[in-house]
Every structure is written in structure tokens, then in C-alpha cells.
Write an enzyme that holds these catalytic residues in place. Structure first.
Site, PDB file in Angstrom:
ATOM      1  N   GLY A  13       0.839  -1.197   0.000  1.00  0.00           N
ATOM      2  CA  GLY A  13       0.000   0.000   0.000  1.00  0.00           C
ATOM      3  C   GLY A  13       0.873   1.244   0.000  1.00  0.00           C
ATOM      4  N   GLY A  14       1.852   1.238  -0.896  1.00  0.00           N
ATOM      5  CA  GLY A  14       2.808   2.356  -0.940  1.00  0.00           C
ATOM      6  C   GLY A  14       2.553   3.323  -2.080  1.00  0.00           C
ATOM      7  N   THR A  15       1.368   3.242  -2.697  1.00  0.00           N
ATOM      8  CA  THR A  15       1.122   4.071  -3.879  1.00  0.00           C
ATOM      9  C   THR A  15       0.439   5.397  -3.565  1.00  0.00           C
ATOM     10  OG1 THR A  15      -0.893   2.784  -4.215  1.00  0.00           O
ATOM     11  CG2 THR A  15       1.043   2.148  -5.511  1.00  0.00           C
ATOM     12  N   GLY A  17      -1.074   8.140  -0.046  1.00  0.00           N
ATOM     13  CA  GLY A  17      -1.203   8.403   1.387  1.00  0.00           C
ATOM     14  C   GLY A  17       0.040   8.117   2.214  1.00  0.00           C
ATOM     15  N   ILE A  18      -0.162   7.448   3.327  1.00  0.00           N
ATOM     16  CA  ILE A  18       0.909   7.178   4.300  1.00  0.00           C
ATOM     17  C   ILE A  18       2.041   6.363   3.677  1.00  0.00           C
ATOM     18  CG2 ILE A  18       1.393   5.776   6.368  1.00  0.00           C
ATOM     19  CD1 ILE A  18      -1.469   6.673   7.379  1.00  0.00           C
ATOM     20  N   GLY A  19       1.675   5.330   2.899  1.00  0.00           N
ATOM     21  CA  GLY A  19       2.694   4.468   2.307  1.00  0.00           C
ATOM     22  C   GLY A  19       3.575   5.215   1.326  1.00  0.00           C
ATOM     23  N   SER A 137      -4.234   1.384  13.950  1.00  0.00           N
ATOM     24  CA  SER A 137      -4.957   2.667  14.011  1.00  0.00           C
ATOM     25  C   SER A 137      -5.236   2.958  15.476  1.00  0.00           C
ATOM     26  CB  SER A 137      -6.282   2.555  13.257  1.00  0.00           C
ATOM     27  OG  SER A 137      -7.146   3.616  13.610  1.00  0.00           O
ATOM     28  N   TYR A 150     -13.923  -2.214  10.900  1.00  0.00           N
ATOM     29  CA  TYR A 150     -12.566  -1.680  10.681  1.00  0.00           C
ATOM     30  C   TYR A 150     -11.741  -1.780  11.974  1.00  0.00           C
ATOM     31  CZ  TYR A 150      -8.937   1.836   9.642  1.00  0.00           C
ATOM     32  OH  TYR A 150      -7.743   2.487   9.451  1.00  0.00           O
TER      33      TYR A 150
HETATM   34  N1  LIG Z   1      -5.529   8.071   7.077  1.00  0.00           N
HETATM   35  C1  LIG Z   1      -5.899   7.771   8.308  1.00  0.00           C
HETATM   36  O1  LIG Z   1      -6.561   8.583   9.004  1.00  0.00           O
HETATM   37  C2  LIG Z   1      -5.512   6.458   8.914  1.00  0.00           C
HETATM   38  C3  LIG Z   1      -5.640   6.315  10.304  1.00  0.00           C
HETATM   39  C4  LIG Z   1      -5.291   5.111  10.879  1.00  0.00           C
HETATM   40  C5  LIG Z   1      -4.822   4.069  10.108  1.00  0.00           C
HETATM   41  N2  LIG Z   1      -4.707   4.232   8.760  1.00  0.00           N
HETATM   42  C6  LIG Z   1      -4.194   3.099   7.991  1.00  0.00           C
HETATM   43  O2  LIG Z   1      -3.093   3.526   7.231  1.00  0.00           O
HETATM   44  C7  LIG Z   1      -2.922   2.652   6.108  1.00  0.00           C
HETATM   45  C8  LIG Z   1      -2.715   3.500   4.863  1.00  0.00           C
HETATM   46  O3  LIG Z   1      -3.901   4.237   4.621  1.00  0.00           O
HETATM   47  P1  LIG Z   1      -3.929   5.710   4.012  1.00  0.00           P
HETATM   48  O4  LIG Z   1      -4.640   6.552   4.978  1.00  0.00           O
HETATM   49  O5  LIG Z   1      -2.584   6.091   3.546  1.00  0.00           O
HETATM   50  O6  LIG Z   1      -4.969   5.477   2.821  1.00  0.00           O
HETATM   51  P2  LIG Z   1      -4.818   5.357   1.235  1.00  0.00           P
HETATM   52  O7  LIG Z   1      -4.218   6.597   0.700  1.00  0.00           O
HETATM   53  O8  LIG Z   1      -6.157   4.926   0.778  1.00  0.00           O
HETATM   54  O9  LIG Z   1      -3.746   4.203   1.041  1.00  0.00           O
HETATM   55  C9  LIG Z   1      -4.070   2.850   1.053  1.00  0.00           C
HETATM   56  C10 LIG Z   1      -3.001   2.099   0.307  1.00  0.00           C
HETATM   57  O10 LIG Z   1      -3.273   0.703   0.449  1.00  0.00           O
HETATM   58  C11 LIG Z   1      -3.378   0.147  -0.848  1.00  0.00           C
HETATM   59  N3  LIG Z   1      -4.301  -0.973  -0.855  1.00  0.00           N
HETATM   60  C12 LIG Z   1      -5.588  -1.022  -0.426  1.00  0.00           C
HETATM   61  N4  LIG Z   1      -6.090  -2.236  -0.625  1.00  0.00           N
HETATM   62  C13 LIG Z   1      -5.105  -2.973  -1.188  1.00  0.00           C
HETATM   63  C14 LIG Z   1      -5.010  -4.307  -1.637  1.00  0.00           C
HETATM   64  N5  LIG Z   1      -6.044  -5.148  -1.552  1.00  0.00           N
HETATM   65  N6  LIG Z   1      -3.841  -4.724  -2.162  1.00  0.00           N
HETATM   66  C15 LIG Z   1      -2.789  -3.895  -2.259  1.00  0.00           C
HETATM   67  N7  LIG Z   1      -2.812  -2.618  -1.875  1.00  0.00           N
HETATM   68  C16 LIG Z   1      -3.971  -2.171  -1.340  1.00  0.00           C
HETATM   69  C17 LIG Z   1      -3.858   1.283  -1.736  1.00  0.00           C
HETATM   70  O11 LIG Z   1      -3.584   1.002  -3.083  1.00  0.00           O
HETATM   71  P3  LIG Z   1      -4.817   0.830  -4.140  1.00  0.00           P
HETATM   72  O12 LIG Z   1      -5.539   2.135  -4.120  1.00  0.00           O
HETATM   73  O13 LIG Z   1      -4.121   0.529  -5.397  1.00  0.00           O
HETATM   74  O14 LIG Z   1      -5.641  -0.293  -3.628  1.00  0.00           O
HETATM   75  C18 LIG Z   1      -3.001   2.408  -1.181  1.00  0.00           C
HETATM   76  O15 LIG Z   1      -1.704   2.324  -1.678  1.00  0.00           O
HETATM   77  C19 LIG Z   1      -4.159   1.768   6.075  1.00  0.00           C
HETATM   78  O16 LIG Z   1      -3.839   0.507   6.638  1.00  0.00           O
HETATM   79  C20 LIG Z   1      -5.138   2.505   6.969  1.00  0.00           C
HETATM   80  O17 LIG Z   1      -6.091   1.657   7.552  1.00  0.00           O
HETATM   81  C21 LIG Z   1      -5.036   5.406   8.140  1.00  0.00           C
END
Ligand SMILES: NC(=O)c1ccc[n+]([C@@H]2O[C@H](COP(=O)([O-])OP(=O)(O)OC[C@H]3O[C@@H](n4cnc5c(N)ncnc54)[C@H](OP(=O)(O)O)[C@@H]3O)[C@@H](O)[C@H]2O)c1
Length: 248
Positions: A13-15, A17-19, A137, A150
């Protein structure tokens, strides 16, 4: 000198947001970074953003055959992994009476099943002294309405973080990072109307001791600590990076 010179880091999930922010920081710190995602558009954008320092691979975490194939590819291209950030995740919010088996299965398949088997296939490739970090989280500690499924997936990740830290010691350190609300594309994917999301974000900001929504770099810096030698005597912890929401 970078904190990750000569290190190889895999960020699922490095494409976006956080990744993606973590991948950018890790490259700056000297690492060769491998990132995964599913969406062809964001995979392409990540390739452009990260440049030659990154290997961008399409792999759906919820498809265990794809996970196995990912590690076959990595084993062929690289001799080892030093840092594994198990970060791919989805969030679908709904009250109990509007939840469905589909949204339940999707979140458990990506966040829990996919994360576990990613760790399983990665572990044999992780070098002595390497580290794994799971993204959980703050909902492991704060009960939010509409987030029951979740939150349960993130509780499972927190549990993996502790059990695997115990199992893989002393060779591999395993920790969990628990972000608070961070501005990323995930908010637009929650499955809620935009006015509900706006009210949710405003409520988060008002309740947050630091009075702001977090930035992706807040998490990337903490991930750098937990996946580099800076945290060489730290294993089995859950680090809240949430402006104090879960702790105060
Ligand atoms: N943002 C927040 O407030 C927050 C708070 C607590 C925890 N988190 C956690 O932080 C992590 C990153 O989230 P983010 O906030 O950065 O959101 P994000 O921008 O939606 O990033 C999610 C990443 O995970 C990838 N992903 C999702 N489903 C996947 C799958 N089945 N296979 C491979 N890649 C997949 C997405 O790629 P694709 O789009 O290509 O699927 C994207 O690269 C998540 O685990 C989330 O639960 C986020």
C-alpha cells in the site's frame, strides 16, 4: 549518511497516502524501496513520483496467490528485505444496521488475512536485525461509532504485532504503528456521504489534543524510527501517532 543506506524496504500500500510518503522518506534516507498497490492509475503515479529509487509492483494483498507471487518476484530481484511495512489497508464505515457481509469480508481479507500472509511470506527473506511494522490505528484504543468492523481488523493487526514480535525475536523486531486521523485519500473511500465525512473530520480535530488532523509525514517519520536501527532495542510496541487522542 542516510538512516537506511544499503537497506531494502517493502511497503505494501505504498502508492498513495501514508505508504507513499513513507516511501519518499525512505528513499531520501538511502533505501531501495519496493511499493505495492492495486489501482493501475495510482501505481503509475507512484512510479513517476518515486522515480528510479523505487520498484513499483502491482499486487492485491487480499489475493493470496498474488502475495505469494510478489515474494517470488522479490526473491528473484533482491537477496533480502531489511524493512517490511505492512501498510495496505481499506476502511469502510457503516453503522451496525447498514453493514454487510461484503464490507466485512473486504476489510478482513485486505487488512487481516492479507497482512498476515504478507508477513508469513516475507519473514524468510528478512535479514537478521530486520524489522516489520504493521499499520493499525488509534481505533485499537478508541471506540468510534460506525467503525466496528474496521476497528476489529486493526485490533487483529495489533495482536499480530505482539505475537509475531515474540515469535520472531531475536532475529526480527516487530512493531505496530497506530495513526490518528491523517489526511489521505482514505477519507474519500469510507463509503459515507461527504457531509458526514466533513462532520467526522471536524469532530476529530476538535477532540484532538494537538488540534489538527495529522500529516502523512508525521507517520512516515515514526515509521522510519521503527523500521531503522534508531529503534534497535524496541520490539512488540504499539506506537500511537495521533496527536495524543488515544493517550490523553
Ligand atoms: N488516514 C488515516 O486517518 C488512517 C488512520 C489510521 C490508520 N490508517 C491506515 O493507514 C494505512 C494506509 O492508509 P492511508 O490513509 O494512507 O490510505 P490510502 O491513501 O487509501 O492508502 C491505502 C493504500 O493501500 C493500498 N491498498 C488497499 N487495498 C489494497 C489491496 N487489496 N492490495 C494492495 N494494496 C492495497 C492502496 O492502493 P490501491 O488504491 O491501489 O488499492 C493504497 O496504496 C491503512 O492501513 C489505513 O487503515 C489510516
Amino acid at each position: 549518511m542516510g538512516k537506511l543506506d544499503n537497506k531494502i524496504a517493502l511497503i505494501t500500500g505504498g502508492t498513495t497516502g501514508i505508504g507513499l510518503a513513507t516511501a519518499q522518506l525512505f528513499i531520501k534516507e538511502g533505501a531501495k524501496v519496493i511499493v505495492t498497490g492495486r489501482n493501475p492509475e495510482t501505481l503509475g503515479q507512484a512510479k513517476t513520483t518515486l522515480g528510479a529509487g523505487a520498484d513499483v509492483i502491482a499486487a492485491d494483498t487480499s489475493d493470496l496467490k498474488a502475495v505469494e507471487q510478489l515474494f517470488k518476484t522479490i526473491a528473484e530481484r533482491y537477496t533480502k528485505i531489511d524493512a517490511l511495512f505492512v501498510n495496505a489497508g481499506v476502511a469502510k464505515f457503516a453503522p451496525l444496521d447498514q453493514s454487510s457481509p461484503e464490507m466485512f469480508d473486504e476489510q478482513f481479507n485486505v487488512n487481516v488475512r492479507g497482512a498476515y500472509f504478507t508477513a508469513k511470506h516475507a519473514a524468510p527473506l528478512i535479514a537478521d536485525g530486520g524489522a516489520i511494522l504493521f499499520t493499525a490505528s488509534m481505533v485499537t484504543s478508541i471506540a468510534e461509532p460506525m467503525a466496528s468492523v474496521y476497528s476489529a481488523t486493526k485490533a487483529a493487526l495489533r495482536s499480530f504485532g505482539r505475537s509475531l514480535a515474540s515469535e520472531l525475536a531475536p532475529k526480527i523486531r516487530v512493531n505496530t504503528i497506530s495513526p490518528g486521523p491523517i489526511e489521505t485519500p482514505i477519507f474519500g473511500k469510507l463509503g459515507l456521504p461527504s457531509d458526514v465525512i466533513q462532520a467526522f473530520a471536524a469532530d476529530m480535530m476538535q477532540r484532538n489534543p494537538l488540534k489538527r488532523i495529522g500529516h502523512v509525514d508525521d507517520i512516515a517519520k515514526a515509521a522510519l524510527f521503527l523500521l531503522s536501527n534508531e529503534s534497535s532495542y524496541v520490539t512488540g510496541i504499539e506506537l500511537f501517532v495521533d496527536g495524543g487522542m488515544a493517550s490523553l
